[in-house]
Motif scaffolding. Structure first.
Motif, PDB file in Angstrom:
ATOM      1  N   TYR A 168      -8.171  -1.731  -5.840  1.00 55.78           N
ATOM      2  CA  TYR A 168      -7.406  -0.765  -6.624  1.00 55.78           C
ATOM      3  C   TYR A 168      -7.680  -0.985  -8.109  1.00 55.78           C
ATOM      4  CZ  TYR A 168      -4.556   0.174  -2.466  1.00 55.78           C
ATOM      5  OH  TYR A 168      -4.136   0.519  -1.216  1.00 55.78           O
ATOM      6  N   ILE A 180       0.837  -1.207   0.000  1.00 56.52           N
ATOM      7  CA  ILE A 180       0.000   0.000   0.000  1.00 56.52           C
ATOM      8  C   ILE A 180       0.870   1.255   0.000  1.00 56.52           C
ATOM      9  CG2 ILE A 180      -1.598   1.346   1.447  1.00 56.52           C
ATOM     10  CD1 ILE A 180      -2.837  -1.434   2.219  1.00 56.52           C
ATOM     11  N   GLU A 199       0.025   2.844 -12.111  1.00 56.02           N
ATOM     12  CA  GLU A 199      -0.329   3.881 -11.137  1.00 56.02           C
ATOM     13  C   GLU A 199      -1.805   3.735 -10.746  1.00 56.02           C
ATOM     14  OE1 GLU A 199       1.989   6.050  -9.939  1.00 56.02           O
ATOM     15  OE2 GLU A 199       3.421   4.954 -11.179  1.00 56.02           O
ATOM     16  N   VAL A 200      -2.105   4.103  -9.502  1.00 54.17           N
ATOM     17  CA  VAL A 200      -3.462   3.944  -8.992  1.00 54.17           C
ATOM     18  C   VAL A 200      -4.384   4.993  -9.584  1.00 54.17           C
ATOM     19  CG1 VAL A 200      -4.901   4.025  -6.914  1.00 54.17           C
ATOM     20  CG2 VAL A 200      -2.674   2.885  -6.835  1.00 54.17           C
ATOM     21  N   ARG A 239      -1.439   3.644   9.198  1.00 49.76           N
ATOM     22  CA  ARG A 239      -2.508   3.010   8.434  1.00 49.76           C
ATOM     23  C   ARG A 239      -2.904   1.691   9.089  1.00 49.76           C
ATOM     24  NH1 ARG A 239      -3.743   3.739   2.988  1.00 49.76           N
ATOM     25  NH2 ARG A 239      -5.522   2.457   2.387  1.00 49.76           N
ATOM     26  N   VAL A 280      -9.112   3.912  -5.599  1.00 48.87           N
ATOM     27  CA  VAL A 280      -8.989   2.962  -4.495  1.00 48.87           C
ATOM     28  C   VAL A 280     -10.281   2.994  -3.691  1.00 48.87           C
ATOM     29  CG1 VAL A 280      -7.785   4.700  -3.078  1.00 48.87           C
ATOM     30  CG2 VAL A 280      -7.661   2.280  -2.478  1.00 48.87           C
ATOM     31  N   GLU A 331       0.155   3.737  -3.024  1.00 45.01           N
ATOM     32  CA  GLU A 331      -0.441   5.048  -2.717  1.00 45.01           C
ATOM     33  C   GLU A 331       0.603   6.125  -2.496  1.00 45.01           C
ATOM     34  OE1 GLU A 331      -3.531   4.867   0.235  1.00 45.01           O
ATOM     35  OE2 GLU A 331      -4.244   2.924  -0.495  1.00 45.01           O
ATOM     36  N   LYS A 332       1.893   5.754  -2.666  1.00 45.55           N
ATOM     37  CA  LYS A 332       2.998   6.715  -2.534  1.00 45.55           C
ATOM     38  C   LYS A 332       2.956   7.434  -1.172  1.00 45.55           C
ATOM     39  CE  LYS A 332       3.781   7.362  -7.482  1.00 45.55           C
ATOM     40  NZ  LYS A 332       3.413   5.959  -7.697  1.00 45.55           N
ATOM     41  N   LEU A 333       2.863   6.622  -0.127  1.00 51.11           N
ATOM     42  CA  LEU A 333       2.803   7.149   1.234  1.00 51.11           C
ATOM     43  C   LEU A 333       4.210   7.246   1.818  1.00 51.11           C
ATOM     44  CD1 LEU A 333      -0.215   5.071   2.596  1.00 51.11           C
ATOM     45  CD2 LEU A 333      -0.249   7.337   1.548  1.00 51.11           C
TER      46      LEU A 333
END
Length: 206
Positions: free
Chosen positions: A190, A166, A197-198, A180, A201, A170-172
């Protein structure tokens, strides 16, 4: 083309119930965990989702969750690939220890650091960073290409192996992913573009 990727954390396990660090140990689902897995399958069925291939870890609780989901979908014979790259984070010396007992032995602050820092592993175990270093190459080599080819893919795995995924999807930041929480037996849906790329979601816990 429908590039669908669904992630599901396994249902409650016996050691989740006992509040024990589980890691690579192999307890099965509780009765609640079985019900959670079936409910996840029912949610996906209600959305009229089906899958072309499934991935899961080398651990029983994730495999059992996947089997119950696929049974709800009427897809019991679906091709399923099992790999320990998707296993839970290895908790090393904490494995098998009750979390409250660990706090008494090592101190609240130290256990919190082991559990909630990104790159500090417990003794003999893995940090989330180390977990990501085995999950993400496997995802990019084995799972993502199937999604990009238009296969609808479901992955049943674990809290921390899925956090690693994730975080990438989600580039977190490390700080964001550590906050999370992933519910047991809750699908996250997704849809990806042609570059992986997402696009959207949907967390079915919401």
């Amino acid at each position: 083309m429908d590039r669908l990727l669904v992630l599901v954390r396994h249902g409650q396990s016996d050691w989740n119930l006992k509040n024990v660090f589980t890691g690579w140990k192999d307890p099965d689902l509780t009765e609640l965990g079985i019900a959670e897995a079936r409910a996840a399958g029912a949610q996906l069925r209600d959305l009229k989702l089906s899958f072309d291939i499934a991935f899961t870890s080398d651990l029983t609780r994730a495999q059992h969750t996947l089997e119950l989901i696929l049974a709800e979908l009427g897809q019991e014979g679906l091709e399923t690939i099992r790999n320990q790259a998707l296993n839970e984070r290895d908790y090393g010396d904490l494995t098998g220890m009750n979390k409250d007992e660990a706090r008494q032995q090592f101190g609240e602050e130290q256990v919190h650091i082991w559990r909630r820092s990104f790159d500090v592993p417990p003794p003999g175990g893995e940090s989330l960073k180390m977990t990501a270093e085995r999950v993400l190459p496997y995802y990019r080599a084995e799972i993502l290409p199937r999604v990009l080819d238009g296969n609808r893919v479901i992955v049943a795995a674990h809290g921390n192996s899925l956090r690693a995924l994730i975080m990438d999807l989600e580039k977190l930041t490390p700080e964001q992913i550590l906050k999370r929480e992933l519910g047991t037996g809750t699908p996250i849906i997704y849809r990806l573009d042609e570059d992986g790329e997402v696009v959207s979601v949907e967390d079915l816990a919401d």
